[in-house]
Design a protein around this motif. Structure first.
Motif, PDB file in Angstrom:
ATOM      1  N   PHE A 157       0.792  -1.225   0.000  1.00 37.93           N
ATOM      2  CA  PHE A 157       0.000   0.000   0.000  1.00 37.93           C
ATOM      3  C   PHE A 157       0.830   1.283   0.000  1.00 37.93           C
ATOM      4  CE2 PHE A 157      -4.340  -1.284  -0.062  1.00 37.93           C
ATOM      5  CZ  PHE A 157      -4.328  -2.584   0.406  1.00 37.93           C
ATOM      6  N   THR A 158       2.141   1.188   0.143  1.00 41.56           N
ATOM      7  CA  THR A 158       2.952   2.402   0.042  1.00 41.56           C
ATOM      8  C   THR A 158       3.814   2.420  -1.221  1.00 41.56           C
ATOM      9  OG1 THR A 158       4.713   1.430   1.380  1.00 41.56           O
ATOM     10  CG2 THR A 158       3.116   2.813   2.538  1.00 41.56           C
ATOM     11  N   ARG A 206     -12.014  10.833 -13.075  1.00 44.65           N
ATOM     12  CA  ARG A 206     -12.276  10.464 -11.692  1.00 44.65           C
ATOM     13  C   ARG A 206     -12.036  11.681 -10.821  1.00 44.65           C
ATOM     14  NH1 ARG A 206      -9.523   6.106  -8.617  1.00 44.65           N
ATOM     15  NH2 ARG A 206      -7.708   7.376  -9.149  1.00 44.65           N
ATOM     16  N   PHE A 247     -10.863  11.846  -7.898  1.00 43.32           N
ATOM     17  CA  PHE A 247      -9.548  11.772  -7.270  1.00 43.32           C
ATOM     18  C   PHE A 247      -8.467  12.283  -8.222  1.00 43.32           C
ATOM     19  CE2 PHE A 247      -6.194  10.951  -4.738  1.00 43.32           C
ATOM     20  CZ  PHE A 247      -5.691   9.673  -4.604  1.00 43.32           C
ATOM     21  N   ASP A 248      -8.494  11.828  -9.447  1.00 41.49           N
ATOM     22  CA  ASP A 248      -7.473  12.252 -10.411  1.00 41.49           C
ATOM     23  C   ASP A 248      -7.573  13.747 -10.691  1.00 41.49           C
ATOM     24  OD1 ASP A 248      -7.562   9.126 -12.246  1.00 41.49           O
ATOM     25  OD2 ASP A 248      -6.162   9.837 -10.724  1.00 41.49           O
ATOM     26  N   LEU A 254      -5.981  15.452  -7.787  1.00 41.22           N
ATOM     27  CA  LEU A 254      -4.520  15.349  -7.854  1.00 41.22           C
ATOM     28  C   LEU A 254      -3.956  16.326  -8.881  1.00 41.22           C
ATOM     29  CD1 LEU A 254      -3.701  11.505  -7.695  1.00 41.22           C
ATOM     30  CD2 LEU A 254      -3.267  13.235  -5.958  1.00 41.22           C
ATOM     31  N   HIS A 303      -8.580   8.568   0.602  1.00 43.42           N
ATOM     32  CA  HIS A 303      -7.747   7.453   1.098  1.00 43.42           C
ATOM     33  C   HIS A 303      -6.626   7.104   0.119  1.00 43.42           C
ATOM     34  CE1 HIS A 303     -10.829   6.780   4.111  1.00 43.42           C
ATOM     35  NE2 HIS A 303     -11.718   6.776   3.165  1.00 43.42           N
ATOM     36  N   VAL A 353      -3.199   5.902  -1.547  1.00 39.98           N
ATOM     37  CA  VAL A 353      -2.178   4.913  -1.206  1.00 39.98           C
ATOM     38  C   VAL A 353      -1.069   4.987  -2.252  1.00 39.98           C
ATOM     39  CG1 VAL A 353      -3.697   3.295   0.004  1.00 39.98           C
ATOM     40  CG2 VAL A 353      -3.432   3.106  -2.472  1.00 39.98           C
ATOM     41  N   ALA A 354       0.031   4.260  -1.975  1.00 40.84           N
ATOM     42  CA  ALA A 354       1.139   4.096  -2.908  1.00 40.84           C
ATOM     43  C   ALA A 354       1.627   5.450  -3.443  1.00 40.84           C
ATOM     44  CB  ALA A 354       0.738   3.133  -4.034  1.00 40.84           C
ATOM     45  N   ARG A 355       1.808   5.548  -4.748  1.00 46.21           N
ATOM     46  CA  ARG A 355       2.406   6.750  -5.304  1.00 46.21           C
ATOM     47  C   ARG A 355       1.570   8.004  -5.032  1.00 46.21           C
ATOM     48  NH1 ARG A 355       5.981   7.672 -10.515  1.00 46.21           N
ATOM     49  NH2 ARG A 355       5.924   9.937 -10.549  1.00 46.21           N
ATOM     50  N   ASP A 356       0.259   7.846  -5.075  1.00 44.07           N
ATOM     51  CA  ASP A 356      -0.622   8.996  -4.778  1.00 44.07           C
ATOM     52  C   ASP A 356      -0.352   9.507  -3.370  1.00 44.07           C
ATOM     53  OD1 ASP A 356      -3.451   7.406  -6.442  1.00 44.07           O
ATOM     54  OD2 ASP A 356      -1.776   8.565  -7.272  1.00 44.07           O
ATOM     55  N   LEU A 357      -0.250   8.590  -2.423  1.00 40.81           N
ATOM     56  CA  LEU A 357       0.024   8.963  -1.028  1.00 40.81           C
ATOM     57  C   LEU A 357       1.371   9.670  -0.934  1.00 40.81           C
ATOM     58  CD1 LEU A 357      -0.508   8.771   2.058  1.00 40.81           C
ATOM     59  CD2 LEU A 357       0.550   6.519   1.997  1.00 40.81           C
ATOM     60  N   ARG A 358       2.386   9.090  -1.590  1.00 36.27           N
ATOM     61  CA  ARG A 358       3.712   9.691  -1.542  1.00 36.27           C
ATOM     62  C   ARG A 358       3.682  11.085  -2.150  1.00 36.27           C
ATOM     63  NH1 ARG A 358       5.244   4.697  -3.765  1.00 36.27           N
ATOM     64  NH2 ARG A 358       6.158   5.657  -5.610  1.00 36.27           N
ATOM     65  N   GLU A 404      10.553   7.212  -6.570  1.00 35.45           N
ATOM     66  CA  GLU A 404      11.177   5.909  -6.306  1.00 35.45           C
ATOM     67  C   GLU A 404      10.670   5.238  -5.035  1.00 35.45           C
ATOM     68  OE1 GLU A 404      15.419   6.655  -6.539  1.00 35.45           O
ATOM     69  OE2 GLU A 404      15.327   6.468  -8.726  1.00 35.45           O
ATOM     70  N   GLY A 405       9.918   5.945  -4.222  1.00 33.70           N
ATOM     71  CA  GLY A 405       9.409   5.353  -2.998  1.00 33.70           C
ATOM     72  C   GLY A 405      10.466   5.192  -1.934  1.00 33.70           C
ATOM     73  N   GLU A 406      11.609   5.847  -2.140  1.00 30.08           N
ATOM     74  CA  GLU A 406      12.692   5.692  -1.180  1.00 30.08           C
ATOM     75  C   GLU A 406      12.919   7.004  -0.432  1.00 30.08           C
ATOM     76  OE1 GLU A 406      16.408   4.607  -2.988  1.00 30.08           O
ATOM     77  OE2 GLU A 406      17.396   4.483  -1.041  1.00 30.08           O
TER      78      GLU A 406
END
Lengths: 252, 222
Positions: free
Chosen positions: A235-236, B5, B7-8, B11, B73, B75-80, B211-213
């Motif tokens: 989820f992240t 959408r 959400f999109d 964003l 809510h 998640v993933a890239r959207d959350l980042r 990159e999620g890092e």
């Protein structure tokens, strides 16, 4: 490393000539909550039902590959499915209490397994209802019909019924999807408590639910296992774009 | 096919606002530095007066992020992305404040323009403009090739600011009559150095999105 309670290897399932599951290889650790997510028809419930051979009840189902629980292939000829389904209990989307009293619903399983001593049955029933977090609500009316309980209570009663025969694994197929938010919240709290003692595998369409309560998440699509990892990772920062597109709601 | 959408669309709105914020702050920084180099008091006043637009946009971005968190809510890239948008927004607002603080310190330098030039302040102002142009490009495109440039330019800028600060301290020790104005220039140089720091932060935030890092506190160069 956590013990692999359930392990499948290149598992393939057909409904007649139609392939429903293709090359599923997965290791599910014990005493964790593992969630299966994916769009409708992806095979997640079919795979769940394979874990206690409930698909044996469907005509035309054929399975290849291995499904091991505690390193034993559950599709071996000498496996007793009744014993298997005690060890691997199941809770369904629509609660299905028997048209009996609350007490008898829970006592039914132990009784048919040979427990007849009243004191022992009383203890089993109380423990199961305690573990299912419904004891306080029903302890003064165990003789009442289970059909008089609310939807959320009936579902917890069904969980108690499953726990009464001492399973090691509890499979749950969308256990809260028919319930109101408060009942759902209680079921979710219960699932998090239950993993202290049991290995839980849950199918859910509610991704926030999977994110809230599961330790690991498996994403299925068109009969294939696309990605399986810690829920936080899924989820992240999932590895596969398909997974990201699904969990962000861009398809499915 | 463009998504419709909700959400999109939210964003997209957020992305446009963040880019706008970065673009406006980039202009504020450039105008403040031009005003410094050319002793342009009118331009300095304009920078000071425009700060309210930056602050207004800052609040809008924060509110938009809050709504998306509550209602969508992510998640993933959207959350980042949304987490990073909050951080970048905060960093840009601070850079905007630094541009205003630089602008406020230009007027007292009227009789010391030669000193400002001798100290080499124009060198670091040029470096800052180029650095922040890279930051704007990074925020617009999310092309991580800009990150390395940002880290390198930022490191060079910090070294040059340090060197100027040492020169300023020497001036202050040798000529007591310039202590007040030299202190003012020192503060300006420190503000420029802080802009380099925030540029690094923003590069780290965009890396996190793509990159999620989490790369903050990690060595970037060499």
């Amino acid at each position: 490393m956590a013990f692999e309670k359930i392990h499948t290897e290149k598992m393939v399932l057909h409904y007649g000539s139609k392939m429903a599951l293709n090359d599923i290889t997965i290791s599910i650790p014990e005493k964790k909550v593992t969630a299966f997510i994916g769009p409708s028809g992806c095979g997640k419930s079919t795979f769940l039902r394979s874990l206690n051979r409930m698909n044996d009840l469907i005509e035309g189902v054929t399975i290849e590959g291995k499904i091991l629980i505690d390193n034993i292939n559950i599709y071996d000829k000498n496996i007793d499915v009744v014993t298997l389904r005690k060890k691997v209990g199941m809770v369904f989307q629509k609660s299905n209490p028997f048209a009996k009293s609350i007490y008898e619903n829970v006592a039914y399983g132990p009784r048919i397994n040979g427990v007849n001593d009243k004191k022992q049955l009383d203890e089993i029933v109380e423990n199961a209802l305690q573990n299912a977090a419904i004891w306080e609500e029903v302890k003064d009316r165990l003789g009442d019909s289970a059909m008089g309980l609310s939807g959320g209570q009936q579902q917890r009663l069904c969980i108690a019924r499953t726990l009464a025969v001492n399973p090691e694994i509890v499979l749950m197929d969308e256990p809260a999807s028919a319930l109101d938010p408060l009942s759902t919240s209680k079921i979710e709290e219960l699932i998090v408590e239950l993993k202290e003692k049991y290995t839980i595998v849950i199918v859910t369409h509610n991704m926030q639910q999977a994110a809230r309560i599961s330790d690991l998440t498996a994403f299925f699509y068109l009969g294939q296992l696309i990605e399986f990892d810690k829920t936080k990772k899924i989820f992240t920062n999932p590895e596969k774009k398909q997974t990201e597109d699904y969990i962000t709601g861009r398809f499915g | 096919m463009e998504s419709n959408r909700i959400f999109d669309l939210e964003l997209k709105k957020l992305s446009e606002k963040v880019v706008k914020m970065c673009s406006q702050v980039n202009k504020q920084v450039n105008d403040a530095l031009i005003a410094l180099n050319q002793y342009d008091i009118e331009l300095a006043k304009k920078v000071i007066n425009n700060d309210h637009e930056i602050n207004s946009l800052d609040v809008k971005i924060d509110k938009l992020c809050q709504n998306i968190f509550a209602l969508q809510h992510p998640v993933a890239r959207d959350l980042r992305y949304i987490l990073s948008a909050l951080k970048i927004n905060n960093d840009l607002e601070r850079v905007g404040d630094h541009a205003v603080n630089i602008a406020k310190r230009i007027a007292p330098l009227e009789d010391y323009r030669q000193l400002v030039s001798d100290l080499g302040v124009d060198k670091v102002t040029k470096e800052t403009s180029i650095l922040f142009a890279d930051v704007l490009s990074l925020v617009e495109t999310h092309d991580l090739n800009f990150c390395k440039k940002i880290y390198q330019r930022s490191a060079t800028l910090k070294e040059d600011c340090k060197s100027i600060a040492e020169q300023i301290l020497n001036e202050m020790m040798n000529k007591s009559e310039v202590v007040v104005v030299a202190s003012n220039i020192l503060i300006i140089v420190n503000l420029i150095e802080r802009i380099a720091g925030y540029s690094n932060n923003m590069a780290e935030s965009i890396t996190f999105v793509v990159e999620g890092e989490i790369v903050k506190h990690k060595k970037k160069l060499g």
